[in-house]
Design an enzyme around this catalytic site. Structure first.
Site, PDB file in Angstrom:
ATOM      1  N   THR A  40       0.838  -1.205   0.000  1.00 29.03           N
ATOM      2  CA  THR A  40       0.000   0.000   0.000  1.00 29.03           C
ATOM      3  C   THR A  40       0.877   1.260   0.000  1.00 29.03           C
ATOM      4  OG1 THR A  40      -1.654  -1.203   1.248  1.00 29.03           O
ATOM      5  CG2 THR A  40      -1.846   1.184   1.263  1.00 29.03           C
ATOM      6  N   HIS A  43       2.100   1.878  -3.434  1.00 28.91           N
ATOM      7  CA  HIS A  43       1.089   2.557  -4.276  1.00 28.91           C
ATOM      8  C   HIS A  43       1.111   4.060  -3.995  1.00 28.91           C
ATOM      9  CE1 HIS A  43      -0.838  -0.972  -5.991  1.00 28.91           C
ATOM     10  NE2 HIS A  43      -0.905  -1.519  -4.799  1.00 28.91           N
ATOM     11  N   HIS A  63       1.216   2.109   8.079  1.00 27.94           N
ATOM     12  CA  HIS A  63       0.231   1.516   8.995  1.00 27.94           C
ATOM     13  C   HIS A  63       0.765   0.283   9.709  1.00 27.94           C
ATOM     14  CE1 HIS A  63      -0.236  -0.341   5.014  1.00 27.94           C
ATOM     15  NE2 HIS A  63      -0.403  -1.446   5.702  1.00 27.94           N
ATOM     16  N   VAL A 286     -11.172 -11.942   1.238  1.00 28.10           N
ATOM     17  CA  VAL A 286     -10.603 -11.662   2.562  1.00 28.10           C
ATOM     18  C   VAL A 286     -10.093 -10.230   2.591  1.00 28.10           C
ATOM     19  CG1 VAL A 286      -8.829 -12.283   4.242  1.00 28.10           C
ATOM     20  CG2 VAL A 286      -9.906 -14.065   2.852  1.00 28.10           C
TER      21      VAL A 286
HETATM   22  P1  NAD Z   1       3.466  -8.754  -3.530  1.00 27.67           P
HETATM   23  O1  NAD Z   1       3.072  -7.894  -4.668  1.00 27.67           O
HETATM   24  O2  NAD Z   1       4.747  -8.480  -2.807  1.00 27.67           O
HETATM   25  O3  NAD Z   1       3.469 -10.285  -3.966  1.00 27.67           O
HETATM   26  C1  NAD Z   1       2.714 -10.797  -5.026  1.00 27.67           C
HETATM   27  C2  NAD Z   1       3.542 -11.895  -5.683  1.00 27.67           C
HETATM   28  O4  NAD Z   1       2.758 -12.502  -6.698  1.00 27.67           O
HETATM   29  C3  NAD Z   1       4.812 -11.363  -6.353  1.00 27.67           C
HETATM   30  O5  NAD Z   1       5.956 -12.005  -5.816  1.00 27.67           O
HETATM   31  C4  NAD Z   1       4.584 -11.697  -7.828  1.00 27.67           C
HETATM   32  O6  NAD Z   1       5.782 -12.034  -8.513  1.00 27.67           O
HETATM   33  C5  NAD Z   1       3.649 -12.892  -7.706  1.00 27.67           C
HETATM   34  N1  NAD Z   1       2.972 -13.243  -8.965  1.00 27.67           N
HETATM   35  C6  NAD Z   1       2.705 -12.468 -10.054  1.00 27.67           C
HETATM   36  N2  NAD Z   1       2.152 -13.198 -11.038  1.00 27.67           N
HETATM   37  C7  NAD Z   1       2.042 -14.468 -10.556  1.00 27.67           C
HETATM   38  C8  NAD Z   1       1.538 -15.688 -11.110  1.00 27.67           C
HETATM   39  N3  NAD Z   1       1.025 -15.744 -12.347  1.00 27.67           N
HETATM   40  N4  NAD Z   1       1.593 -16.803 -10.344  1.00 27.67           N
HETATM   41  C9  NAD Z   1       2.095 -16.757  -9.092  1.00 27.67           C
HETATM   42  N5  NAD Z   1       2.599 -15.627  -8.533  1.00 27.67           N
HETATM   43  C10 NAD Z   1       2.562 -14.503  -9.260  1.00 27.67           C
HETATM   44  O7  NAD Z   1       2.243  -8.665  -2.500  1.00 27.67           O
HETATM   45  P2  NAD Z   1       2.094  -8.951  -0.918  1.00 27.67           P
HETATM   46  O8  NAD Z   1       2.467  -7.719  -0.170  1.00 27.67           O
HETATM   47  O9  NAD Z   1       2.690 -10.256  -0.540  1.00 27.67           O
HETATM   48  O10 NAD Z   1       0.497  -9.030  -0.905  1.00 27.67           O
HETATM   49  C11 NAD Z   1      -0.146 -10.107  -1.589  1.00 27.67           C
HETATM   50  C12 NAD Z   1      -1.422  -9.623  -2.267  1.00 27.67           C
HETATM   51  O11 NAD Z   1      -2.395  -9.314  -1.268  1.00 27.67           O
HETATM   52  C13 NAD Z   1      -1.299  -8.360  -3.118  1.00 27.67           C
HETATM   53  O12 NAD Z   1      -2.139  -8.503  -4.261  1.00 27.67           O
HETATM   54  C14 NAD Z   1      -1.827  -7.276  -2.208  1.00 27.67           C
HETATM   55  O13 NAD Z   1      -2.350  -6.176  -2.938  1.00 27.67           O
HETATM   56  C15 NAD Z   1      -2.915  -8.013  -1.489  1.00 27.67           C
HETATM   57  N6  NAD Z   1      -3.307  -7.512  -0.165  1.00 27.67           N
HETATM   58  C16 NAD Z   1      -4.622  -7.584   0.147  1.00 27.67           C
HETATM   59  C17 NAD Z   1      -5.057  -7.204   1.387  1.00 27.67           C
HETATM   60  C18 NAD Z   1      -6.491  -7.346   1.736  1.00 27.67           C
HETATM   61  O14 NAD Z   1      -6.911  -6.864   2.799  1.00 27.67           O
HETATM   62  N7  NAD Z   1      -7.278  -7.997   0.885  1.00 27.67           N
HETATM   63  C19 NAD Z   1      -4.150  -6.731   2.352  1.00 27.67           C
HETATM   64  C20 NAD Z   1      -2.784  -6.677   2.008  1.00 27.67           C
HETATM   65  C21 NAD Z   1      -2.379  -7.085   0.748  1.00 27.67           C
HETATM   66 ZN    ZN Z   2       0.209  -3.433   5.196  1.00 28.52          ZN
END
Ligand code: NAD
Ligand code: ZN
Length: 341
Positions: A40, A43, A63, A286
């Protein structure tokens, strides 16, 4: 106080001096010790469309934090000066149906610190006492600073019963890796984690007893064969936000399998719904952490052998925050922690 601020609507963050926040009767003031850099924050650093639409400037970002209570609001009970703590960064309302039912994490009026409210990348943070999570002595500040994303991992991983199940995690980012460690900790049989970034898969294998698969070069089916799995994975945890990963998950799931979706796709994406219907798959979105059940569970697991420290790959003094953001932007890091002294 020092604060890392989105001061202008353009890429970057700036270290500025801001007044120490004044607290209300139900708040505490926290001296921040360590903070984690989150996707975040990236971004917001990049000032992409979501950030420009969501974040008012100026805004103190951040955060993910751990620190110590240094001031108590007049009406605060049950907390004390000097208490080490982390805290829930989602500030909830108390009017909605869900909130009044005690499902605080589903309150639609939720506001995020570091996004809609002044955040934790500062020497001092004001937080409602309700949001404070005291830290036991066994959980140090750098682990305290990553409880927010660990909480995302725990919330997702505990969405379905994993005992004895074969689990597929797509996306070996910091959260996917921590979810893999949690899945093993609670008794999953095989945990396979996929990515297309080999550095991250290598990190996953160092942090948790999991099977990393680079889907750019390896077939998931072959891995399943080698593990003597016959009908596919029982549970999928989607943690990449990538459409191809979700398709692959659906294809490799058992009939009647369950998927928890944490990853956030960049926009609308095509989904093969008939495939999901005919496979009788359950999908669960989630968001955040259950307030405060996820916090309770993760602290209990950390006190009982769950070890995610290896996911922290970089540590910087906050004055070197640019190096911290560069490490995160490189895509080769795990969690990056900044030290506020
Ligand atoms: P990140 O961006 O560091 O990790 C995502 C990983 O996915 C990367 O290592 C990337 O290489 C990999 N990836 C891309 N294409 C892929 C594919 N085809 N197959 C497998 N892996 C692939 O993100 P993070 O900080 O670990 O967070 C994980 C996800 O959760 C992100 O999408 C983030 O935006 C989301 N998120 C959601 C919430 C929520 O409340 N829903 C909270 C925090 C983060
Ligand atoms: Zn966070």
């Amino acid at each position: 106080m020092k604060a890392l601020v989105k001061a202008r609507p353009e890429p970057g963050l700036w270290m500025e001096r801001h007044p120490v926040p004044e607290i209300g009767p139900d708040d505490v003031l926290i001296r921040v010790h360590k903070t984690g850099i989150c996707g975040t924050d990236i971004h917001i650093w990049n000032w992409d469309d979501w950030a420009a639409k969501t974040v008012p400037v100026p805004m103190i970002t951040g955060h993910e934090f751990a620190g110590e209570i240094v001031e108590l609001g007049r009406d605060v009970k049950g907390l004390s000066i000097g208490q080490r703590c982390s805290g829930e960064g989602h500030l909830i309302g108390h009017q909605s149906r869900q909130s009044r039912a005690g499902k605080f994490h589903l309150d639609p009026a939720t506001r995020g610190i570091g996004v809609n409210e002044q955040g934790a990348f500062a020497e001092y943070l004001r937080l409602p006492a309700f949001n404070v999570v005291p830290l036991p002595d066994g959980i140090d500040d750098e682990i305290g600073a990553i409880l927010d994303p660990l909480g995302n991992a725990v919330h997702t991983a505990l969405s379905f019963d994993l005992v004895g199940e074969d689990v597929l995690i797509t996306g070996a980012g910091p959260i996917g890796i921590m979810a893999a460690a949690v899945a093993r900790h609670v008794g999953a049989r095989h945990v396979v984690i996929t990515d297309i970034n080999q550095d991250r898969l290598d990190l996953a294998a160092r942090v948790a007893d999991v099977i990393p698969v680079n889907v750019a070069t390896q077939e998931l089916r072959e891995v399943e064969g080698a593990l003597k799995m016959k009908e596919g994975f029982d549970v999928g945890l989607e943690m990449s936000g990538n459409q191809i990963a979700l398709d692959q998950m659906v294809e490799n799931l058992v009939m009647g399998g369950r998927i928890a979706l944490l990853g956030i796709p960049p926009g609308k994406s095509p989904v093969d719904w008939s495939r999901i219907v005919f496979k009788a798959i359950t999908l669960k979105g989630v968001y955040g952490r259950e307030i405060f059940e996820t916090w309770y569970k993760m602290i209990a697991m950390l006190e009982n052998g769950l070890d995610v420290r290896g996911v922290i790959t970089h540590r910087f003094a906050v004055d070197d925050f640019r190096d911290g953001f560069a490490a995160t932007l490189s895509g080769r890091s795990g969690k990056v922690v900044l030290d506020w002294g």
